[in-house]
Design an enzyme around this catalytic site. Structure first.
Site, PDB file in Angstrom:
ATOM      1  N   LYS A 192       0.845  -1.204   0.000  1.00 40.41           N
ATOM      2  CA  LYS A 192       0.000   0.000   0.000  1.00 40.41           C
ATOM      3  C   LYS A 192       0.881   1.255   0.000  1.00 40.41           C
ATOM      4  O   LYS A 192       2.087   1.163   0.294  1.00 40.41           O
ATOM      5  CB  LYS A 192      -0.899  -0.018   1.238  1.00 40.41           C
ATOM      6  CG  LYS A 192      -0.142   0.076   2.559  1.00 40.41           C
ATOM      7  CD  LYS A 192      -1.044  -0.234   3.741  1.00 40.41           C
ATOM      8  CE  LYS A 192      -0.277  -0.130   5.052  1.00 40.41           C
ATOM      9  NZ  LYS A 192      -1.036  -0.684   6.183  1.00 40.41           N
ATOM     10  N   ARG A 236     -10.620   0.217  14.205  1.00 40.19           N
ATOM     11  CA  ARG A 236     -10.505   0.923  12.927  1.00 40.19           C
ATOM     12  C   ARG A 236     -11.568   0.311  12.023  1.00 40.19           C
ATOM     13  O   ARG A 236     -12.729   0.674  12.133  1.00 40.19           O
ATOM     14  CB  ARG A 236      -9.074   0.766  12.389  1.00 40.19           C
ATOM     15  CG  ARG A 236      -8.742   1.709  11.273  1.00 40.19           C
ATOM     16  CD  ARG A 236      -7.265   1.746  10.935  1.00 40.19           C
ATOM     17  NE  ARG A 236      -6.758   0.497  10.392  1.00 40.19           N
ATOM     18  CZ  ARG A 236      -5.495   0.296  10.005  1.00 40.19           C
ATOM     19  NH1 ARG A 236      -4.616   1.268  10.117  1.00 40.19           N
ATOM     20  NH2 ARG A 236      -5.099  -0.851   9.517  1.00 40.19           N
ATOM     21  N   HIS A 294      -6.556  -7.138  12.743  1.00 43.76           N
ATOM     22  CA  HIS A 294      -5.325  -6.334  12.745  1.00 43.76           C
ATOM     23  C   HIS A 294      -4.969  -5.954  14.180  1.00 43.76           C
ATOM     24  O   HIS A 294      -5.834  -5.546  14.946  1.00 43.76           O
ATOM     25  CB  HIS A 294      -5.551  -5.078  11.897  1.00 43.76           C
ATOM     26  CG  HIS A 294      -4.294  -4.300  11.598  1.00 43.76           C
ATOM     27  ND1 HIS A 294      -3.131  -4.897  11.144  1.00 43.76           N
ATOM     28  CD2 HIS A 294      -4.021  -2.970  11.680  1.00 43.76           C
ATOM     29  CE1 HIS A 294      -2.202  -3.953  10.962  1.00 43.76           C
ATOM     30  NE2 HIS A 294      -2.713  -2.792  11.277  1.00 43.76           N
ATOM     31  N   ARG A 307       1.426 -11.066   7.083  1.00 43.21           N
ATOM     32  CA  ARG A 307       1.057  -9.840   6.370  1.00 43.21           C
ATOM     33  C   ARG A 307       2.016  -8.685   6.697  1.00 43.21           C
ATOM     34  O   ARG A 307       1.604  -7.624   7.134  1.00 43.21           O
ATOM     35  CB  ARG A 307      -0.348  -9.477   6.857  1.00 43.21           C
ATOM     36  CG  ARG A 307      -1.293  -8.954   5.822  1.00 43.21           C
ATOM     37  CD  ARG A 307      -2.700  -8.893   6.391  1.00 43.21           C
ATOM     38  NE  ARG A 307      -2.821  -8.070   7.553  1.00 43.21           N
ATOM     39  CZ  ARG A 307      -3.582  -8.351   8.617  1.00 43.21           C
ATOM     40  NH1 ARG A 307      -4.314  -9.437   8.663  1.00 43.21           N
ATOM     41  NH2 ARG A 307      -3.617  -7.535   9.659  1.00 43.21           N
ATOM     42  N   TYR A 326      15.387  30.749   6.038  1.00 41.06           N
ATOM     43  CA  TYR A 326      14.185  31.495   6.418  1.00 41.06           C
ATOM     44  C   TYR A 326      14.119  31.735   7.925  1.00 41.06           C
ATOM     45  O   TYR A 326      14.424  30.855   8.715  1.00 41.06           O
ATOM     46  CB  TYR A 326      12.931  30.728   6.017  1.00 41.06           C
ATOM     47  CG  TYR A 326      12.656  30.736   4.540  1.00 41.06           C
ATOM     48  CD1 TYR A 326      12.488  31.928   3.849  1.00 41.06           C
ATOM     49  CD2 TYR A 326      12.543  29.540   3.854  1.00 41.06           C
ATOM     50  CE1 TYR A 326      12.226  31.923   2.484  1.00 41.06           C
ATOM     51  CE2 TYR A 326      12.267  29.516   2.492  1.00 41.06           C
ATOM     52  CZ  TYR A 326      12.114  30.713   1.809  1.00 41.06           C
ATOM     53  OH  TYR A 326      11.852  30.703   0.474  1.00 41.06           O
ATOM     54  N   CYS A 371      13.896  24.312   3.679  1.00 41.41           N
ATOM     55  CA  CYS A 371      13.030  25.041   2.750  1.00 41.41           C
ATOM     56  C   CYS A 371      12.216  24.031   1.926  1.00 41.41           C
ATOM     57  O   CYS A 371      12.360  22.826   2.076  1.00 41.41           O
ATOM     58  CB  CYS A 371      13.850  25.897   1.806  1.00 41.41           C
ATOM     59  SG  CYS A 371      15.079  26.939   2.615  1.00 41.41           S
ATOM     60  N   ASP A 378      12.480  23.315  -1.289  1.00 38.59           N
ATOM     61  CA  ASP A 378      13.273  22.575  -2.275  1.00 38.59           C
ATOM     62  C   ASP A 378      14.741  22.440  -1.909  1.00 38.59           C
ATOM     63  O   ASP A 378      15.509  21.857  -2.665  1.00 38.59           O
ATOM     64  CB  ASP A 378      13.193  23.286  -3.636  1.00 38.59           C
ATOM     65  CG  ASP A 378      11.778  23.684  -3.969  1.00 38.59           C
ATOM     66  OD1 ASP A 378      10.923  22.791  -3.994  1.00 38.59           O
ATOM     67  OD2 ASP A 378      11.527  24.891  -4.159  1.00 38.59           O
TER      68      ASP A 378
END
Ligand SMILES: *Cc1c(COP(=O)(O)O)cnc(C)c1O
Length: 374
Positions: free
Chosen positions: A38, A136, A168, A224, A270, A318, A320
């Site tokens: 997943k 869940r 689970h 699993r 920054y 930052c 990038d």
């Protein structure tokens, strides 16, 4: 694109995946193996990872949702695929058409699948999910008699092939008492299904990575694992992993964009949260930022591996880019490779600094970052 020209990339070692697969398989020699792929195989690339697992002999794959399942089928993956999440009822026909195995736990979805299968003259394969304490998804009834009755009702619908049943664990990486309570509820429900309704399932499964490693009694018909396949322990204290030597499959790398000599007292990045000392110093700029998956929470905290040593991240990460500190001796030039996490720097360590878990760092590596397979 050539590796030499990539700014930032994730190196994926399929040989390490193979090693981890074999190690986990050896832990559960009598069970089938479902590889959890997943979330783009925890960031490693769902298609190449699924293909490799299929080739190695994994009997099953699992994804979170229908889209992920379709991506694998379209890429030619033929192994059975379990959709772990709930699929919206109007999409039941697509589940049947794709030949996917759907998790079911409500009459609504089970009926929609049954109906879609009838219309197509086919069968819909399902695994029933039981909620034994994760809170869940799953049929929630901690009275095994009631739970069994509800499971039986779902499975009795026409054209449904109830191949499997699963649950689970919420805390298999730490809480043995709770895990065994969940496991006992699961076994009691299976027992009740068999005694009262004569219903047996071909594939009973519940073991995630932590349970594969810690609790062999929970392996049942299929294991699993997810994160352990990718070379990471679900938790630092996973005792069962001793001697297993899982290998990290992903290394996140970046190439130095610039090396700068900054004068004394110069602020960096920054917000000017970091200031160079009175002597100034050398800084390497790396073209990786939070848009690539380097969490901003690592501002001023993490370090990267560059020119044979750890180099601390200076100031804010930052979007990038980020800046790291070099000492006087460091021989660094633009184009040099840095490792953010992987074989040199464990993702676990960086995750802890970022206040999260390794799972999240792996999944956070963004689509902008090319995956390079070895
Ligand atoms: C994600 C997931 C797993 C795998 O968990 P790991 O801790 O990565 O081994 C297993 N089962 C289900 C239902 C899951 O959602």
């Amino acid at each position: 694109m050539k590796l030499e020209t990539m700014r930032t990339w994730a190196e994926i070692r399929l040989d390490h995946l193979e090693h981890n697969y074999r190690a986990l398989r050896a832990c559960a020699p009598n069970s089938r193996f479902l590889g959890v792929v997943k979330a783009n195989a925890y960031g490693h690339g769902a298609v190449p990872v699924a293909r490799k697992l299929e080739q190695l002999g994994a009997e099953y794959l699992a994804v979170a949702c229908l889209n992920e399942a379709m991506e694998l089928r379209q890429a030619g993956v033929r192994a059975p695929i379990l959709i772990l999440g709930a699929t919206p009822e109007p999409l039941a026909g697509m589940v049947v058409d794709g030949g996917f195995t759907q998790t079911v736990f409500t009459p609504g979805l089970a009926q929609a699948l049954s109906q879609a299968a009838l219309e197509r003259g086919r069968r819909a394969r399902v695994h029933v999910k039981v909620d034994t304490g994760m809170s869940r998804l799953g049929l929630l009834d901690h009275d095994p008699r009631q739970a069994a009755q509800a499971v039986q009702a779902l499975c009795a619908l026409p054209n449904l092939e109830a191949e499997g049943i699963f649950t689970h664990f919420a805390a298999a990486d730490g809480d043995e008492g709770y895990t065994m309570l969940q496991f006992t509820r699961f076994l009691d429900t299976l027992d009740e299904l068999e005694r009262r309704w004569g219903r047996k399932f071909e594939i009973r499964h519940c073991a995630n990575s932590a349970a594969v490693l810690n609790y062999p009694c929970t392996h049942l018909d299929m294991v699993r694992p997810g994160v352990a396949l990718y070379g990471h322990l679900p938790d630092q204290g996973c005792g069962g992993a001793e001697g297993l030597e899982l290998r990290a499959v992903m290394s996140l790398k970046s190439r130095v964009a610039a090396v700068r000599q900054l004068p004394g007292d110069t602020p960096v990045s920054y917000g000017c949260t970091h200031k160079m000392g009175p002597q100034g110093g050398r800084v390497a700029v790396l073209p990786i930022g939070y848009a690539d998956g380097l969490h901003r929470a690592l501002s001023g905290k993490g370090s990267v591996w560059l020119a044979g040593a750890r180099r601390p991240i200076l100031g804010r990460v930052c979007m990038d880019m980020c800046m790291v500190l070099l000492d006087e001796q460091a021989q660094v030039a633009p184009g040099d490779e840095a490792e953010i996490f992987g074989e040199r720097l464990p993702a676990e360590e960086l995750a802890q600094l970022a206040g999260t878990i390794q799972y999240e760092l792996l999944c956070a590596v963004s689509p902008r970052v090319p995956r390079v397979y070895r």
